[in-house]
Design a protein around this motif. Structure first.
Motif, PDB file in Angstrom:
ATOM      1  N   PRO A 104      35.566  43.375  45.523  1.00 34.17           N
ATOM      2  CA  PRO A 104      34.504  42.608  44.856  1.00 34.17           C
ATOM      3  C   PRO A 104      34.981  42.034  43.533  1.00 34.17           C
ATOM      4  N   ASP A 105      34.507  40.869  43.192  1.00 34.10           N
ATOM      5  CA  ASP A 105      34.958  40.197  41.982  1.00 34.10           C
ATOM      6  C   ASP A 105      34.650  41.006  40.721  1.00 34.10           C
ATOM      7  N   ALA A 106      33.482  41.640  40.682  1.00 32.76           N
ATOM      8  CA  ALA A 106      33.148  42.459  39.512  1.00 32.76           C
ATOM      9  C   ALA A 106      34.120  43.615  39.359  1.00 32.76           C
ATOM     10  N   ALA A 107      34.616  44.143  40.483  1.00 30.31           N
ATOM     11  CA  ALA A 107      35.605  45.218  40.434  1.00 30.31           C
ATOM     12  C   ALA A 107      36.935  44.710  39.880  1.00 30.31           C
ATOM     13  N   SER A 108      37.324  43.486  40.253  1.00 29.50           N
ATOM     14  CA  SER A 108      38.549  42.893  39.720  1.00 29.50           C
ATOM     15  C   SER A 108      38.467  42.753  38.203  1.00 29.50           C
ATOM     16  N   VAL A 109      37.308  42.301  37.714  1.00 29.76           N
ATOM     17  CA  VAL A 109      37.117  42.141  36.274  1.00 29.76           C
ATOM     18  C   VAL A 109      37.157  43.498  35.577  1.00 29.76           C
ATOM     19  N   ALA A 110      36.452  44.492  36.138  1.00 35.45           N
ATOM     20  CA  ALA A 110      36.440  45.827  35.538  1.00 35.45           C
ATOM     21  C   ALA A 110      37.843  46.408  35.458  1.00 35.45           C
ATOM     22  N   ALA A 111      38.622  46.224  36.519  1.00 38.41           N
ATOM     23  CA  ALA A 111      39.987  46.763  36.537  1.00 38.41           C
ATOM     24  C   ALA A 111      40.883  46.044  35.533  1.00 38.41           C
ATOM     25  N   ALA A 112      40.703  44.729  35.385  1.00 36.60           N
ATOM     26  CA  ALA A 112      41.485  43.980  34.386  1.00 36.60           C
ATOM     27  C   ALA A 112      41.183  44.500  32.985  1.00 36.60           C
ATOM     28  N   HIS A 113      39.899  44.740  32.692  1.00 38.30           N
ATOM     29  CA  HIS A 113      39.515  45.279  31.385  1.00 38.30           C
ATOM     30  C   HIS A 113      40.079  46.685  31.197  1.00 38.30           C
ATOM     31  N   HIS A 114      39.999  47.492  32.236  1.00 43.83           N
ATOM     32  CA  HIS A 114      40.460  48.879  32.174  1.00 43.83           C
ATOM     33  C   HIS A 114      41.960  48.946  31.875  1.00 43.83           C
ATOM     34  N   VAL A 115      42.745  48.206  32.626  1.00 42.40           N
ATOM     35  CA  VAL A 115      44.193  48.234  32.439  1.00 42.40           C
ATOM     36  C   VAL A 115      44.583  47.615  31.101  1.00 42.40           C
ATOM     37  N   ASP A 165      31.773  38.056  27.559  1.00 38.18           N
ATOM     38  CA  ASP A 165      30.544  38.585  28.175  1.00 38.18           C
ATOM     39  C   ASP A 165      29.597  37.475  28.595  1.00 38.18           C
ATOM     40  N   GLU A 166      29.476  36.436  27.776  1.00 36.13           N
ATOM     41  CA  GLU A 166      28.559  35.341  28.105  1.00 36.13           C
ATOM     42  C   GLU A 166      28.985  34.640  29.388  1.00 36.13           C
ATOM     43  N   TRP A 167      30.283  34.413  29.528  1.00 36.11           N
ATOM     44  CA  TRP A 167      30.781  33.754  30.735  1.00 36.11           C
ATOM     45  C   TRP A 167      30.554  34.637  31.965  1.00 36.11           C
ATOM     46  N   LEU A 168      30.834  35.917  31.847  1.00 34.37           N
ATOM     47  CA  LEU A 168      30.627  36.827  32.977  1.00 34.37           C
ATOM     48  C   LEU A 168      29.167  36.823  33.415  1.00 34.37           C
ATOM     49  N   THR A 169      28.268  36.831  32.458  1.00 32.54           N
ATOM     50  CA  THR A 169      26.843  36.793  32.790  1.00 32.54           C
ATOM     51  C   THR A 169      26.483  35.498  33.503  1.00 32.54           C
ATOM     52  N   SER A 170      27.055  34.393  33.046  1.00 37.17           N
ATOM     53  CA  SER A 170      26.772  33.099  33.676  1.00 37.17           C
ATOM     54  C   SER A 170      27.269  33.047  35.113  1.00 37.17           C
ATOM     55  N   GLN A 171      28.289  33.849  35.424  1.00 42.40           N
ATOM     56  CA  GLN A 171      28.845  33.889  36.770  1.00 42.40           C
ATOM     57  C   GLN A 171      28.220  34.982  37.629  1.00 42.40           C
ATOM     58  N   GLY A 172      27.280  35.723  37.064  1.00 44.47           N
ATOM     59  CA  GLY A 172      26.647  36.809  37.811  1.00 44.47           C
ATOM     60  C   GLY A 172      27.559  37.993  38.031  1.00 44.47           C
ATOM     61  N   LEU A 173      28.505  38.209  37.116  1.00 43.38           N
ATOM     62  CA  LEU A 173      29.471  39.291  37.260  1.00 43.38           C
ATOM     63  C   LEU A 173      29.149  40.409  36.273  1.00 43.38           C
ATOM     64  N   ASP A 174      28.836  41.584  36.809  1.00 47.51           N
ATOM     65  CA  ASP A 174      28.549  42.762  35.983  1.00 47.51           C
ATOM     66  C   ASP A 174      29.548  43.857  36.356  1.00 47.51           C
ATOM     67  N   PRO A 175      30.562  44.083  35.527  1.00 44.36           N
ATOM     68  CA  PRO A 175      31.601  45.040  35.878  1.00 44.36           C
ATOM     69  C   PRO A 175      31.263  46.492  35.572  1.00 44.36           C
ATOM     70  N   SER A 176      30.069  46.790  35.106  1.00 42.43           N
ATOM     71  CA  SER A 176      29.757  48.130  34.603  1.00 42.43           C
ATOM     72  C   SER A 176      29.839  49.201  35.689  1.00 42.43           C
ATOM     73  N   ALA A 177      29.278  48.953  36.874  1.00 42.26           N
ATOM     74  CA  ALA A 177      29.325  49.966  37.931  1.00 42.26           C
ATOM     75  C   ALA A 177      30.751  50.229  38.389  1.00 42.26           C
ATOM     76  N   SER A 178      31.545  49.174  38.480  1.00 42.90           N
ATOM     77  CA  SER A 178      32.949  49.341  38.863  1.00 42.90           C
ATOM     78  C   SER A 178      33.732  50.077  37.780  1.00 42.90           C
ATOM     79  N   ALA A 179      33.353  49.849  36.516  1.00 41.41           N
ATOM     80  CA  ALA A 179      34.014  50.566  35.421  1.00 41.41           C
ATOM     81  C   ALA A 179      33.785  52.063  35.548  1.00 41.41           C
ATOM     82  N   ASP A 180      32.613  52.466  36.030  1.00 39.71           N
ATOM     83  CA  ASP A 180      32.331  53.894  36.252  1.00 39.71           C
ATOM     84  C   ASP A 180      33.248  54.461  37.325  1.00 39.71           C
TER      85      ASP A 180
END
Length: 394
Positions: free
Chosen positions: A277-288, A341-356
């Motif tokens: 999932p795209d939100a998971a890709s974003v969460a992993a990029a932030h994590h690493v 964060d603003e761009w992610l919201t505009s794209q409907g991407l919420d990485p919080s659950a994947s970050a968990d």
């Protein structure tokens, strides 16, 4: 043109091509091989299972991404096939890292370069291409890029590099310091020199084709896993066996995923695919990025998500071994998108659950059965384990 005049012109062009090939070779020799970094997996659980994760850092290329290798190969392919000479305008259908790297090589050879891209391409990417001496040519829709690049090549008498067709055939997959050979050489003195898995994404399909072929050529037991973002045709094509899959939607993860199955994608050298999932890709990029202390791009996040899942499987089964994946490009290119964060919201991407999920993996080495967030974007790919996890019979 007389036979003697044609012979003289061919001789002049051959001399220029010889010089161009030497220039590219010299550029290659000046560039040290990219680093292979050992990712710091937590000792809280790795003390009980002998697994390692390595990151092939392609951000250290002079143009900042994995695509530097592809651009070099495409130029050599065009030169040695007689398609590029000193009068050639070089053209590509790309709005991303490939165009940046190709613009660099065109400038090295003193050739004009045109990148065909959608009008919606970010100003940051346009500036990167132009900073390397390239010119940007815009189309309304991304689906128009291929035909427009071909039209421009015909109009200018130029050469369309066509990364999506030529990536797998332009790269010397048997060796010559390709990325696969480099990985295995750098792992030579490690505890697990032959990795259990190599994990990559697919944009053109060229990297997965090179690595998959090399694994078989060298008779390694390593398996190749390709991770794919939402909206991409590669995963559903692989799962169904149909090469004519078209999604009609562009990938939101830059550098990987395609709305059609590109000619350079070779499914039969792939052992497994994971849809991420795209939100998971974003969460992993932030994590690493936090772990390494520097930003990595979104396709690296896709790679890491898949690598973590495979490591968790190995740990759960008590299997020792290593996994290798790629740092494809720097996250600094995406400061106003995937790290905004603003761009992610505009794209409907919420990485919080994947970050968990990632936090739990770091804590325990475990991976949940259903790890994707409930709202994972327009294609509704929600499970990277079951329906979104395809394996080819061995």
């Amino acid at each position: 043109m007389s036979a003697s005049a044609l012979s003289a012109r061919c001789s002049q062009s051959r001399s220029w091509v010889d010089s161009a090939v030497r220039l590219i070779g010299a550029d290659t020799r000046r560039s040290a091989d990219t680093h292979l970094l050992r990712y710091p997996l937590p000792s809280s659980w790795t003390k009980n299972v002998d697994v390692s994760l390595y990151l092939k850092d392609e951000t250290t290329h002079i143009t900042g991404s994995l695509k530097h290798r592809l651009a070099r190969s495409l130029f050599l392919y065009g030169l040695c096939n007689g398609w590029i000479d000193e009068n050639t305008t070089v053209i590509e259908a790309s709005s991303g890292s490939t165009a940046v790297s190709e613009a660099y090589f065109a400038a090295l050879l003193g050739l004009p370069f045109i990148a065909v891209m959608p009008a919606s391409t970010s100003a940051t990417k346009i500036a990167l291409i132009e900073s390397q001496g390239g010119r940007c040519h815009f189309v309304t829709e991304s689906t128009q890029m291929y035909a427009e690049a071909q039209r421009l090549a015909a109009e200018t008498g130029g050469h369309y590099l066509d990364q999506f067709t030529n990536a797998e055939r332009a790269t010397d997959w048997r060796g010559n310091n390709n990325i696969a050979e480099s990985i295995f050489e750098q792992l030579g003195e490690e505890t697990h020199p032959v990795p259990e898995w190599i994990v990559v994404g697919a944009g053109t399909g060229g990297t997965s084709a090179t690595i998959g072929r090399y694994i078989r050529y060298r008779c390694h037991d390593t398996r190749l896993c390709v991770v794919d973002p939402e909206n991409s045709a590669f995963f559903p094509s692989y799962a169904s066996g149909g090469a004519d899959v078209v999604t009609g939607v562009s990938s939101r993860i830059e550098g990987i995923g395609r709305p059609r199955v590109e000619p350079s994608f070779l499914p039969h050298v792939v052992d497994r695919m994971l849809s991420v999932p795209d939100a998971a890709s974003v969460a992993a990029a932030h994590h690493v990025s936090r772990v390494l202390g520097r930003r990595v791009g979104p396709s690296t996040g896709t790679n890491i998500w898949g690598a973590f899942e495979l490591l968790a499987e190995m740990a759960a089964e008590g299997r020792s071994g290593s996994v290798v994946t790629l740092l494809a490009d720097s996250g600094d290119r995406y400061a106003d998108t995937y790290f905004c964060d603003e761009w992610l919201t505009s794209q409907g991407l919420d990485p919080s659950a994947s970050a968990d999920v990632l936090a739990e993996f770091e804590r325990s080495g475990r991976w949940p059965r259903s790890s994707a967030p409930r709202d994972s974007g327009p294609s509704d790919v929600r499970n990277s384990h079951s329906a979104a996890n395809a394996k080819k019979p061995r």
